[in-house]
Each structure stands twice: as structure tokens, then as C-alpha cells.
Scaffold this motif. Structure first.
Motif, PDB file in Angstrom:
ATOM      1  N   LEU A 125       0.939  -1.722   0.112  1.00 47.61           N
ATOM      2  CA  LEU A 125      -0.085  -0.079  -0.086  1.00 47.61           C
ATOM      3  C   LEU A 125       0.894   1.168  -0.357  1.00 47.61           C
ATOM      4  CD1 LEU A 125      -2.687  -1.161   2.811  1.00 47.61           C
ATOM      5  CD2 LEU A 125      -3.011  -0.154   0.447  1.00 47.61           C
ATOM      6  N   ILE A 126       1.964   1.123   1.077  1.00 43.83           N
ATOM      7  CA  ILE A 126       3.064   2.399   1.054  1.00 43.83           C
ATOM      8  C   ILE A 126       3.687   2.701  -0.195  1.00 43.83           C
ATOM      9  CG2 ILE A 126       5.104   3.433   1.989  1.00 43.83           C
ATOM     10  CD1 ILE A 126       4.367   1.851   4.499  1.00 43.83           C
ATOM     11  N   ALA A 127       3.841   1.793  -0.996  1.00 42.57           N
ATOM     12  CA  ALA A 127       4.574   1.806  -2.363  1.00 42.57           C
ATOM     13  C   ALA A 127       3.131   2.466  -3.691  1.00 42.57           C
ATOM     14  CB  ALA A 127       5.006   0.645  -3.195  1.00 42.57           C
ATOM     15  N   THR A 128       2.382   1.712  -3.394  1.00 40.84           N
ATOM     16  CA  THR A 128       0.731   2.527  -4.547  1.00 40.84           C
ATOM     17  C   THR A 128       1.200   3.604  -4.210  1.00 40.84           C
ATOM     18  OG1 THR A 128      -0.090   0.024  -4.445  1.00 40.84           O
ATOM     19  CG2 THR A 128      -0.689   2.106  -4.908  1.00 40.84           C
ATOM     20  N   TYR A 129       0.796   3.825  -3.034  1.00 40.96           N
ATOM     21  CA  TYR A 129       0.256   5.160  -2.922  1.00 40.96           C
ATOM     22  C   TYR A 129       2.028   6.222  -3.045  1.00 40.96           C
ATOM     23  CZ  TYR A 129      -4.191   4.431  -0.659  1.00 40.96           C
ATOM     24  OH  TYR A 129      -4.968   4.190  -0.446  1.00 40.96           O
ATOM     25  N   ALA A 130       3.103   5.633  -2.652  1.00 36.24           N
ATOM     26  CA  ALA A 130       4.034   6.929  -3.139  1.00 36.24           C
ATOM     27  C   ALA A 130       4.171   6.532  -4.321  1.00 36.24           C
ATOM     28  CB  ALA A 130       5.719   5.717  -2.177  1.00 36.24           C
ATOM     29  N   GLY A 137       4.188  14.507  -8.808  1.00 37.80           N
ATOM     30  CA  GLY A 137       4.825  15.742  -8.411  1.00 37.80           C
ATOM     31  C   GLY A 137       5.366  15.999  -7.400  1.00 37.80           C
ATOM     32  N   ALA A 138       4.697  14.855  -6.115  1.00 39.95           N
ATOM     33  CA  ALA A 138       4.883  15.839  -5.136  1.00 39.95           C
ATOM     34  C   ALA A 138       6.043  15.034  -3.705  1.00 39.95           C
ATOM     35  CB  ALA A 138       3.651  15.177  -4.035  1.00 39.95           C
ATOM     36  N   ARG A 139       6.635  15.400  -2.798  1.00 41.80           N
ATOM     37  CA  ARG A 139       7.309  14.443  -1.913  1.00 41.80           C
ATOM     38  C   ARG A 139       6.777  13.917  -1.266  1.00 41.80           C
ATOM     39  NH1 ARG A 139       9.808  18.897   1.607  1.00 41.80           N
ATOM     40  NH2 ARG A 139      10.650  17.748   2.455  1.00 41.80           N
ATOM     41  N   VAL A 140       7.427  13.007  -1.351  1.00 41.55           N
ATOM     42  CA  VAL A 140       7.450  11.720  -0.226  1.00 41.55           C
ATOM     43  C   VAL A 140       7.775  10.978   0.804  1.00 41.55           C
ATOM     44  CG1 VAL A 140       5.928   9.542   0.405  1.00 41.55           C
ATOM     45  CG2 VAL A 140       5.622  10.906  -1.958  1.00 41.55           C
ATOM     46  N   THR A 141       7.892  11.005   1.720  1.00 41.72           N
ATOM     47  CA  THR A 141       8.074  10.830   3.124  1.00 41.72           C
ATOM     48  C   THR A 141       7.864  10.032   3.354  1.00 41.72           C
ATOM     49  OG1 THR A 141       9.311  12.720   3.986  1.00 41.72           O
ATOM     50  CG2 THR A 141       9.206  11.216   5.275  1.00 41.72           C
ATOM     51  N   LEU A 149      11.548  -1.187   2.580  1.00 41.83           N
ATOM     52  CA  LEU A 149      10.748   0.150   1.651  1.00 41.83           C
ATOM     53  C   LEU A 149      11.470   1.150   0.715  1.00 41.83           C
ATOM     54  CD1 LEU A 149       8.833   0.549   5.088  1.00 41.83           C
ATOM     55  CD2 LEU A 149       7.874  -0.184   1.686  1.00 41.83           C
ATOM     56  N   MET A 150      13.033   0.219   1.130  1.00 40.67           N
ATOM     57  CA  MET A 150      14.609   0.906   0.597  1.00 40.67           C
ATOM     58  C   MET A 150      14.194   1.372  -1.038  1.00 40.67           C
ATOM     59  SD  MET A 150      17.502   0.770   2.749  1.00 40.67           S
ATOM     60  CE  MET A 150      17.469   1.084   4.387  1.00 40.67           C
ATOM     61  N   GLN A 151      13.272   0.079  -1.651  1.00 38.11           N
ATOM     62  CA  GLN A 151      13.475  -0.303  -2.791  1.00 38.11           C
ATOM     63  C   GLN A 151      12.841   1.254  -3.515  1.00 38.11           C
ATOM     64  OE1 GLN A 151      10.180  -3.046  -4.584  1.00 38.11           O
ATOM     65  NE2 GLN A 151      11.194  -4.216  -2.639  1.00 38.11           N
ATOM     66  N   LEU A 152      11.876   1.641  -2.762  1.00 39.23           N
ATOM     67  CA  LEU A 152      10.953   2.930  -3.700  1.00 39.23           C
ATOM     68  C   LEU A 152      11.778   4.356  -3.275  1.00 39.23           C
ATOM     69  CD1 LEU A 152       8.129   2.591  -0.910  1.00 39.23           C
ATOM     70  CD2 LEU A 152       7.308   1.654  -3.355  1.00 39.23           C
ATOM     71  N   VAL A 153      12.775   4.579  -2.460  1.00 41.03           N
ATOM     72  CA  VAL A 153      13.363   5.764  -2.610  1.00 41.03           C
ATOM     73  C   VAL A 153      14.242   6.370  -4.110  1.00 41.03           C
ATOM     74  CG1 VAL A 153      15.775   6.514  -1.953  1.00 41.03           C
ATOM     75  CG2 VAL A 153      14.753   5.025  -0.288  1.00 41.03           C
ATOM     76  N   ASN A 154      13.805   7.476  -4.368  1.00 40.57           N
ATOM     77  CA  ASN A 154      14.078   8.361  -5.434  1.00 40.57           C
ATOM     78  C   ASN A 154      14.204   9.377  -5.306  1.00 40.57           C
ATOM     79  OD1 ASN A 154      11.057   8.678  -5.605  1.00 40.57           O
ATOM     80  ND2 ASN A 154      10.911   7.369  -6.667  1.00 40.57           N
ATOM     81  N   ASP A 155      13.673  10.438  -6.607  1.00 36.09           N
ATOM     82  CA  ASP A 155      14.045  11.799  -6.568  1.00 36.09           C
ATOM     83  C   ASP A 155      12.211  12.509  -5.830  1.00 36.09           C
ATOM     84  OD1 ASP A 155      16.690  11.414  -7.911  1.00 36.09           O
ATOM     85  OD2 ASP A 155      15.007  11.721 -10.321  1.00 36.09           O
ATOM     86  N   HIS A 156      11.767  11.272  -5.780  1.00 31.58           N
ATOM     87  CA  HIS A 156      10.610  12.008  -5.437  1.00 31.58           C
ATOM     88  C   HIS A 156      10.284  11.580  -3.812  1.00 31.58           C
ATOM     89  CE1 HIS A 156       9.139  14.146  -7.794  1.00 31.58           C
ATOM     90  NE2 HIS A 156       8.865  13.426  -8.787  1.00 31.58           N
ATOM     91  N   VAL A 157      11.194   9.670  -3.690  1.00 33.25           N
ATOM     92  CA  VAL A 157      10.776   9.581  -2.255  1.00 33.25           C
ATOM     93  C   VAL A 157      11.704   9.292  -1.554  1.00 33.25           C
ATOM     94  CG1 VAL A 157       9.806   7.556  -0.874  1.00 33.25           C
ATOM     95  CG2 VAL A 157       8.827   8.221  -3.534  1.00 33.25           C
ATOM     96  N   THR A 158      11.504   9.803   0.423  1.00 29.62           N
ATOM     97  CA  THR A 158      12.928   9.285   0.782  1.00 29.62           C
ATOM     98  C   THR A 158      12.293   8.950   1.693  1.00 29.62           C
ATOM     99  OG1 THR A 158      12.488  11.418   2.097  1.00 29.62           O
ATOM    100  CG2 THR A 158      13.849  11.107   0.228  1.00 29.62           C
ATOM    101  N   MET A 159      13.199   8.314   2.575  1.00 30.06           N
ATOM    102  CA  MET A 159      12.791   7.719   4.078  1.00 30.06           C
ATOM    103  C   MET A 159      12.823   8.810   5.611  1.00 30.06           C
ATOM    104  SD  MET A 159      13.047   3.489   3.602  1.00 30.06           S
ATOM    105  CE  MET A 159      12.801   2.863   4.947  1.00 30.06           C
ATOM    106  N   LEU A 256       2.974  -1.977  -6.958  1.00 32.62           N
ATOM    107  CA  LEU A 256       3.266  -0.509  -7.375  1.00 32.62           C
ATOM    108  C   LEU A 256       1.481   0.209  -7.336  1.00 32.62           C
ATOM    109  CD1 LEU A 256       6.378   0.467  -9.272  1.00 32.62           C
ATOM    110  CD2 LEU A 256       5.676   0.527  -6.652  1.00 32.62           C
ATOM    111  N   ASP A 257       0.373  -1.095  -7.673  1.00 31.33           N
ATOM    112  CA  ASP A 257      -0.387  -0.953  -8.099  1.00 31.33           C
ATOM    113  C   ASP A 257      -2.035  -1.621  -7.545  1.00 31.33           C
ATOM    114  OD1 ASP A 257       0.188  -3.443  -9.282  1.00 31.33           O
ATOM    115  OD2 ASP A 257      -0.460  -3.843 -11.064  1.00 31.33           O
ATOM    116  N   VAL A 258      -1.665  -1.723  -6.032  1.00 32.46           N
ATOM    117  CA  VAL A 258      -2.679  -1.863  -5.337  1.00 32.46           C
ATOM    118  C   VAL A 258      -4.615  -1.425  -5.808  1.00 32.46           C
ATOM    119  CG1 VAL A 258      -3.661  -2.412  -2.928  1.00 32.46           C
ATOM    120  CG2 VAL A 258      -1.348  -2.624  -3.947  1.00 32.46           C
TER     121      VAL A 258
END
Length: 924
Positions: A125-130, A137-141, A149-159, A256-258
Motif C-alpha cells: 500500500l505504501i509503495a502504491t501511494y508513493a 510531483g509531490a514529495r513523499v516521506t 521499503l528502501m527500494q522505493l527511494v528516488n528523487d521524489h521519495v525518501t524515508m 505499485l498497483d494495489v
């Protein structure tokens, strides 16, 4: 409450890993129950973490959108793909299950979206919403430290690691996995995950996986070119387990598609409704957090007076220097009916100290200090003696409340205060002890000193004694401290103690531990106080003779050691000993410590001595007599109180996790009894003229309890018939008829009997018996074969400890074992041995406590003048008039043998060996 707000490039979306929060909260905090018995420890931790996150996010980094995401259940689509996925994971702890629903309610009380979906993990769910937020274009934490969950980190997503307040971005992922975030899945596919039962490729860990992925680019390329790998084993494993790696990739890849039902827009963040959140926290009885939330949300803060969690203001404490002021506090105490009491003295010994002052607290925030023995320090008086009430008059007036049955006196480690008051003619009753209330609820989880309890339960750091009196050579006596400082320090102790009592006492009933406290803990401080004040007489001449004898034997051992080494050296220097044994003599088995020096501890010397080396044997002899001399024959002479002519030890009630007492100043629990020289120490403990020492010792109590608890019929029957239990064990194990039993075989069986109680390993038994490890293992296997109930008991205790984090004695004492889930195998195995032994040793401790509690009344009812002096493991020691000796032996034996009843009906009889003699050694 949450509001609807469109997500766009200006948005900052926070996605909280709610399931991760739950388990971190549960394992980080001690068990906690509400007054109705409902477990709420994880709920409290979850709420604390959530509130901290919301407070930390105020300001520039404040989220525009925030939701808490949970796992719905343990079964997901991954189980359909791979039926072994998470198959090894144990069921949630029994006391955590009812908290899941409460944690959802807590999330709703915070006015936060509570999101979960059947068939999917929170991570999906976190991956899909991120993904959805990033696409806008939103920032995601992502508020989590979960590596998956570290596989999700990119220019928009941090932990964000909420416990460390540490951001996790691209560089932190590379530091963790050795690859960029977009290759984390490949690394995890190779390394697998033993916790989630993701197979991976055997023999490949994170570091190796990262090297391979960095070299070959991605998982598919690596598997296609696996035949090119030079290392044979690695090449074979990759080829053989290629399909496992591909299955693992499917398992670790977050969806990524829940098919979500709640859109991002409804996660709009807003401040919680104060009334709703505070109401929930109060219903959970989270006093400290309730106050913090009320302050943070600008709501009504509880009155400082009368609230155990209200801030402490030391300036409000009163210094009582007149009789009129004292009478006012006495009346307040009568009206309060529950007061905290604390004494200040000029020494650590309750027997030898002088009373300096008394502090009282009648309600949280209402406390005073009554100085009685201050010698100076007030500048207002020109440094002279400050105004104080006459000691005798003050104690005479305080006696009326301290001995009043209608007023409950509360203390922290109250045995000390009881002893001081008793020396001044005041016998305090009734009382409660916050240290013991904490000990009953959390033995094994943390210490129970007031300073630690204050920080843990009311979030307050107390003034330390060192801050007030200093330390080392410049340390002042408390009687030299100025009254303002003394008042702030002493009254705070009483105030904090009363606050702790209000918080802790309610937990006893909720956790089902009231009976344990009332029967095993609460009565003992007064019993031990009487024993400590009585003290025990020692024969100074005998101790002097022993010191001379030990010194002579040390000199003989030293001379022998010098002759064997070929030169003189310091037998007290481990460094010199190591250089001689392993450097000069080249003996085998040398091991160096972290400092680079040779290890010369007892185990090393024992092993060398068993191999036939004479110098280590001489060193062990020297050490034995050096310890006997310094620790006992010399120290006991120094410990004699000049006013009483007796030795007064101090017993500690909450120093062990199992309920066993310990003693100090001097320690009388560890006087050796297995060697002739050690037994001579007990010969120095004697009685006053016209009196005798009576020693009463439980016979094999732990083995008897093992037979009862493990329900081993053969052992129970043997105890009922009075058989030699060690001979019986030897006969059962080794097939030797009882009439033909030789001492060596019986001795081996005895070592196994007692070793089993402590969860001994084959290695340990081999060392004890001086046999090979294989032979020792055969002994243990044979033992379990003959007594399968014991093996079943051991396995059951380990499982119970793993499931509940604690074990219980048959009397209800709870012993927490946090190391049972430690990542370090050595710690885990040690804790498993504790889980086996604790219910047995704890029950033995409970029984002798019950006997001690009953003993004073039994002696008094019989009209005897005998005094109980010492408790040492399974033994009680008395001083009796010669004329009472026979009657005392009979009475003491009856009380001790019946101590388990009526709480427990044991299936084996308790046996007590009692004897009277002129010395303790002769009576043992």
C-alpha cells in the motif's frame, strides 16, 4: 481531523508504516496493563511515537497529507505464489493481539486515516501511494526504517527513521545495500531473507550480492552469465538456485498497483481534535502522554496538585522548622491517609547512620522536609547551626502518624527507612514499597531505583545525591548541606515516590500480581529490618587465627610458585602470570584478551592444572587463600559494629530476577561451604553466652520442585519414600542396582541432577565431570530418556518464554526474559537456560520468603525469645537461648516444611535439616 485536499507538486505526503510502529513499540517498552487488566504497552508506545512524529514535523517540513498504513493479516497474495513465505514467523505474542484493535482506535483518535487492505501488506500500500503521489510531483516521506521499503527511494521519495530522526535517501541506501535504490530488489533476490523465509541463493549475503549486481548490471544478466563466474561454489549455487532467485524477486518486489479504495486527496493533514484525543488517552490511562498532548494542543492541563504526572516544581516544597508547621503537616497527613515518607542520614548503613531529616509528601506536588540534624551551611545564620525542631519532640509527634494503622506510608526501598526509624523508637506500619511494586511487575526488564523509575514513568529527572553532596574526597555529609538545597532534594524524593505509587500500584491488580506483592514482597522489609538490626556475633579471635593460617598458606603457595617459575614474581599480577605461563614456559591454550594481555582467569588456570601443570595449581591455591583472607577473615573483623559488637549485613530484595535475596556489607551469601577452609569461616559465627545457633536448611528443594513442576513420577515417588535421589538417578541412567552403587557413579548422577536444573550443556557437564563431550552428551541423552517429563518441561519453558517474554513460578512470580529473542545466539541460549531454571529457583525463593514472613509470628506465639538472624540461599539461621533449642528446631522445621501451603499443594514433601550448636559451622 483529516481533510480532503488535492495532491500536487507543492504537496508533501507522509506515509507511516503503522505495522512497523506497532512491533517497535511492543519490543521497546516493558509490558503495561490498564487497571482493568487490558494490555496496553504497545498502544502506549505507538501513541508516543505518533505524537513525537507529529511534534517533530511542525515547521517547514510539516506534511500536507498523512496516513498510517497497516498490514491487514498475515496471509497475502505472496503466500499463494510461495507457500513458505513467512512460514517461520511465530504467531504474535498473546498480549499483543488485543492491542491491534486499540491501536487502530488510537490512529482514529489522532484523526489520521487508518489504511489497510485484505490480501496486501502495508509495504505494498505504501509503495502504491508513493507512486501515485510522485506521479503528481509531490514529495513523499515514508516514516519507517524497514529495509524492504528502501527500494522505493528516488528523487521524489525518501524515508525517515522515526526512532533516530534520520533521513534515508539515495546515499543511505547505497551505504546499506551497496547498490542504488533501483537495484535493491536484485540484491534482496540473491541474499534472501531468513525472517520472511525468502529463499534467495544459499551462501550469498548482501555484500556479495551487491558486488555481483554492480559487476553484471542486474539480476537477469547475472543469472544468464552465471557460468562465467570464476569461483566454483558461487557459480554452482547461482546456476542451481536461479529459479529461487527469480521467485525471491517476485516476493520482495513491492506492488505499485494495489487497487486502492481511499484516494490520496483524503489524507489531508490537520491538527487532532484535542477533546477526542485526550479522551482516548485518558481511557487508556496514559497520564504522562495525556499531559503532553494537552499542553501541545493548548487544551486544559491537569491540575499540578494531585496529578502524578504534573510537572515537578521544587520551589513549592516547604522546609519545616517549627512545631506549629510540623503539626500542620501531621494534620495534612491524617487527612490524606496515604503519604510518602523518606529519611535522610549521614551514612549508607541503616544500622550505623545518624538521622538528619525526614521528608513527607501528602499529594503530588505537596511535600516538605523536616531537618533534625543539620550542623550548618545556612548563610543567613552566618554559617551556624540552622533552626530545627528538637529531634525527640519531632519524632514523638511523627510517631503518631508513622505508627497509625489508618495512614498508609509509602517509601522507596523502604527497608532502609524502617530500620532507621526503628533505631529511634518508631516502628512504621502499614507501608507500601514502590521499589518492590515495580520489581513484582518488571523483574528482568529494568532496574527499580527511584531515579530510573522517575524518568521511566513520570518523565522527570531527579536531583542526584552527587549533585547535592559532591563525590570523592570533597564529598560532604548531608548534615552539612544548606536547608534550601536539602529541602529540594529530600522533598523531591518523597514527592516522586508518592507519584510513582499512584502510577505503579494500580498495575498490580491489572496484571494479576497483587497476591505476589502482598504475600511475597510487602511483608519482608520489616522481617529483614529486624534481622539486620539483630546482626550476628563473630568470634574475633577465630577470625584472627584464620587470617594468620590463610596468610601462611598463601606464603607457602607463593614460595612453591616462585620455585616452579625459577624466579620471584607478583602472584597478584595477571600480566606477569601470563608472561610466565605462556611466554617463558610455553604452556598450551594461551588466549589473549582485547587489551593484548594473556588471559589468566580461573577457567584458564583450572584447565592447565587438570592437564598436570604444577604452577597453575599453585596459583589457584594462592588465589583461594587470598580471597578467603581478604573477603572473609579480614573483612568480617572490619565489619563488626563497635556499638553492638556484631556484624550487620544488608539484605537486598530486588537485586535478582528470581526473587532470591542477596546481601552486602558484608556479603554473607557467598561464604564457601564445599571446602574445609571455607567451612572454617562459618565456625567464626557464634552465639552470645547462654545461646546457641540453630541452622535450618531445605534439603534438595530445587530438585523436589523440578519433580513437582515437571511432573516426573519416578522422582516424586523417590522423594515421597525418602530415597537417595542421586543414587536413584544413577541407577536409572547407568543400570546399576542401588545396593551396588559406588560413590563415583552417584557423584556423576548428582552433577547431572543439579546441572539439568541450570540447563547445562554437554560442554559444561564434560568440564564438571572431567570427561569427553561425547560421553557427557550420552549422559544427558540418557537422562532425558529415563525422565522424559523433564525434557518436556524444559522445552515447554523455552516456548513459553519465547511466546510471552516471561515465565512464572508456581506462586505467580513473573520473571521477564527479554534476551529470549536477542539476535546474538549466545545471549539467546543463555536466556533459554534462564527460562528453564527461573521457575524452579524462583519457586524455591518464594517458599523461603513465605517461611520468613511467617516465622516471627510463629516464634512470638510460642512465647520464644529466639531471633532469626540470616537467610542464605535455602537456609535460615537463628540465635536461640539454650533452653529453647529443641522447641525452636521443631517449630522452625514445621514452619519451613509447610511454607508452600495453602497457596500450593506440592506433590513431593519438603524436607528440612535443622541442628543447634555453638557455631554456625557446627550447626550446618
Amino acid at each position: 481531523m483529516a481533510v480532503t485536499r488535492p495532491v500536487d507538486s507543492s504537496s508533501h505526503v507522509y506515509l507511516v508504516d503503522g505495522s512497523g510502529y506497532i512491533f517497535r513499540a511492543y519490543h521497546a517498552l516493558p509490558p503495561l496493563t490498564r487497571s482493568d487488566g487490558t494490555p496496553v504497552g504497545a498502544v502506549q508506545g505507538f501513541c508516543n511515537m505518533l505524537w513525537k512524529l507529529l511534534e517533530d514535523l511542525k515547521g517547514e517540513d510539516q506534511p500536507t497529507h498523512l496516513a498510517v498504513i497497516f498490514d491487514h493479516s498475515s496471509k497475502t497474495f505472496r503466500n499463494e505464489l510461495y507457500d513458505q513465505y513467512k512460514a517461520n514467523r511465530p504467531e504474535p505474542p498473546e498480549d499483543l493481539v488485543p492491542q491491534f484493535k486499540l491501536i487502530r482506535e488510537a490512529t482514529q483518535a489522532f484523526e489520521l486515516p487508518c489504511i489497510e487492505m485484505e490480501g496486501f501488506e502495508a509495504d505494498d500500500l505504501i509503495a502504491t501511494y508513493a507512486r501515485l503521489a510522485a506521479e503528481k510531483g509531490a514529495r513523499v516521506t515514508v516514516a519507517s526504517s524497514d529495509k524492504d521499503l528502501m527500494q522505493l527511494v528516488n528523487d521524489h521519495v525518501t524515508m525517515l527513521d522515526p526512532m533516530k530522526s534520520k533521513r534515508i535517501g539515495h546515499d543511505e541506501v547505497v551505504e546499506k545495500f551497496g547498490v542504488a535504490p533501483d537495484r535493491v530488489i536484485d540484491v534482496q533476490s540473491l541474499a534472501g531473507d531468513s525472517v520472511d523465509n525468502v529463499p534467495g541463493v544459499p551462501g550469498i549475503g548482501i555484500k556479495t550480492a551487491a558486488q555481483l549486481i554492480n559487476e553484471y548490471g542486474d539480476l537477469d544478466a547475472l543469472l544468464e552469465r552465471a557460468g562465467e563466474i570464476k569461483q566454483p561454489k558461487r557459480r554452482e549455487k547461482l546456476i542451481e538456485h536461479a529459479e529461487d532467485a527469480r521467485i525471491s524477486r517476485t516476493l520482495v518486489t513491492l506492488k505499485l498497483d494495489v487497487p486502492i479504495t481511499d484516494e490520496l486527496d483524503v489524507f489531508g493533514a490537520a491538527e487532532p481534535d484535542a477533546e477526542k484525543l485526550v479522551g482516548f488517552l485518558k481511557s487508556m490511562e496514559f497520564r504522562t502522554l495525556t499531559r503532553r498532548v494537552e499542553e501541545g494542543l493548548g487544551g486544559p492541563v491537569a491540575d499540578e496538585t494531585g496529578d502524578a504526572t504534573a510537572p515537578i516544581d521544587r520551589s513549592k516544597y516547604e522546609t519545616v522548622q517549627t512545631v506549629e508547621a510540623l503539626e500542620r503537616w501531621i494534620e495534612k497527613s491524617r487527612a490524606a491517609r496515604i503519604i510518602a515518607v523518606d529519611v535522610e542520614t549521614d551514612a549508607l548503613s541503616a544500622v550505623a547512620s545518624r538521622l538528619v531529616g525526614v521528608s513527607l509528601a501528602t499529594a503530588p506536588g505537596e511535600a516538605c522536609y523536616i531537618p533534625l540534624g543539620h550542623e550548618g551551611g545556612d548563610l543567613a545564620d552566618g554559617g551556624g547551626k540552622p533552626e530545627q525542631i528538637d529531634e525527640g519532640e519531632a519524632l514523638g509527634r511523627l510517631k503518631a502518624i508513622l505508627e497509625n494503622d489508618a495512614i498508609l506510608k509509602v517509601g522507596q526501598n523502604f527497608k532502609y527507612d524502617l530500620a532507621v526509624f526503628q533505631r529511634y523508637g518508631v516502628r512504621v506500619a502499614p507501608y507500601d514499597d514502590t521499589m518492590l511494586i515495580s520489581y513484582v511487575q518488571a523483574a528482568g526488564l529494568h532496574n527499580h531505583g527511584m531515579d530510573e523509575l522517575s524518568e521511566r514513568y513520570i518523565g522527570h529527572k531527579c536531583i542526584s545525591f552527587k549533585e547535592v553532596c559532591g563525590s570523592g574526597k570533597s564529598q560532604k555529609r548531608f548534615s552539612e548541606i544548606d536547608l534550601q538545597t536539602a529541602t529540594e532534594y529530600a522533598a523531591e524524593d518523597a514527592d516522586v515516590t508518592l507519584r510513582l505509587w499512584e502510577i505503579l500500584k494500580a498495575g498490580l491488580a491489572g496484571k494479576g500480581l497483587s497476591t505476589v506483592y502482598e504475600t511475597l514482597e510487602r511483608p519482608l522489609p520489616q522481617v529483614l529490618t529486624d534481622m539486620e538490626l539483630a546482626g550476628v556475633k563473630v568470634d574475633v579471635a577465630q577470625l584472627s587465627r584464620l587470617s594468620s593460617d590463610f596468610a601462611q598458606k598463601m606464603a607457602e603457595a607463593e614460595e612453591t610458585a616462585h620455585d616452579l617459575a625459577g624466579h620471584k614474581f607478583n602472584l597478584g599480577s595477571p600480566k606477569q602470570i601470563g608472561e610466565i605461563l605462556f611466554g617463558e614456559m610455553g604452556l598450551p591454550g594461551g588466549k589473549k584478551t582485547k587489551s593484548g594481555a594473556w588471559s589468566t582467569d580461573a577457567a584458564v588456570l583450572d584447565e592447565l592444572a587438570e592437564q598436570g601443570h604444577d604452577l597453575p595449581r599453585a596459583l589457584l591455591t594462592w588465589r583461594q587463600f587470598a580471597k578467603l583472607k581478604s573477603t572473609y577473615s579480614d573483612a568480617l573483623k572490619d565489619a563488626i559494629n563497635p556499638n553492638t559488637g556484631r556484624v550487620h549485613t544488608s539484605f537486598s530484595l530486588a537485586a535478582t530476577t528470581t526473587g532470591r535475596l542477596s546481601s552486602s556489607e558484608p556479603n554473607l551469601q557467598n561464604i564457601p561451604i564445599r571446602t574445609e577452609e571455607g567451612r572454617k569461616i562459618r565456625e567464626a559465627f557464634t552465639a552470645e553466652p547462654g545461646h546457641v545457633i540453630v541452622a535450618a536448611d531445605y534439603s534438595q528443594i530445587e530438585l523436589r520442585l523440578l519433580a513437582h513442576i515437571a511432573d516426573v513420577e519416578a522422582l516424586k515417588q523417590a522423594f515421597r519414600e525418602g530415597q537417595d535421589i542421586h543414587a536413584l538417578t544413577a541407577s536409572e541412567m547407568f543400570g546399576v542396582p542401588l545396593e551396588d552403587m559406588d560413590p563415583g557413579t552417584r557423584r556423576n548422577a548428582k552433577a547431572i541432577n543439579f546441572g539439568i536444573i541450570y540447563g547445562i550443556s554437554a560442554f559444561g557437564l564434560a568440564n564438571n565431570l572431567g570427561i569427553g563431550r561425547d560421553e557427557a552428551k550420552r549422559y544427558i541423552d540418557s537422562y532425558f530418556e529415563k525422565f522424559p517429563g523433564i525434557k518436556a518441561y524444559m522445552d515447554a519453558m523455552k516456548e513459553e518464554a519465547k511466546a510471552k517474554g516471561c515465565v512464572n513460578t508456581i506462586f505467580g512470580r513473573r520473571i521477564h526474559l527479554p534476551g529470549i529473542k536477542d539476535k546474538n545466539p549466545s545471549v539467546r541460549q543463555f536466556t533459554e537456560r534462564q527460562a528453564i531454571n527461573a521457575p524452579i529457583q524462583g519457586a524455591a525463593a518464594d517458599i523461603i520468603r513465605r517461611a520468613m514472613v511467617r516465622m516471627p509470628a510463629a516464634l512470638a506465639d510460642a512465647g520464644l525469645k529466639t531471633r532469626m538472624l540470616l537467610q542464605v540461599h535455602d537456609e535460615l539461621v537463628f540465635e536461640a537461648p539454650e533452653s529453647e533449642a529443641d522447641q525452636v528446631i521443631k517449630l522452625v522445621t514445621e514452619v519451613m516444611m509447610g511454607a508452600a501451603a495453602p497457596a500450593q499443594s506440592l506433590s513431593v514433601p519438603l524436607e528440612v535439616e535443622a541442628k543447634a550448636a555453638s557455631t554456625w559451622g557446627q550447626a550446618h
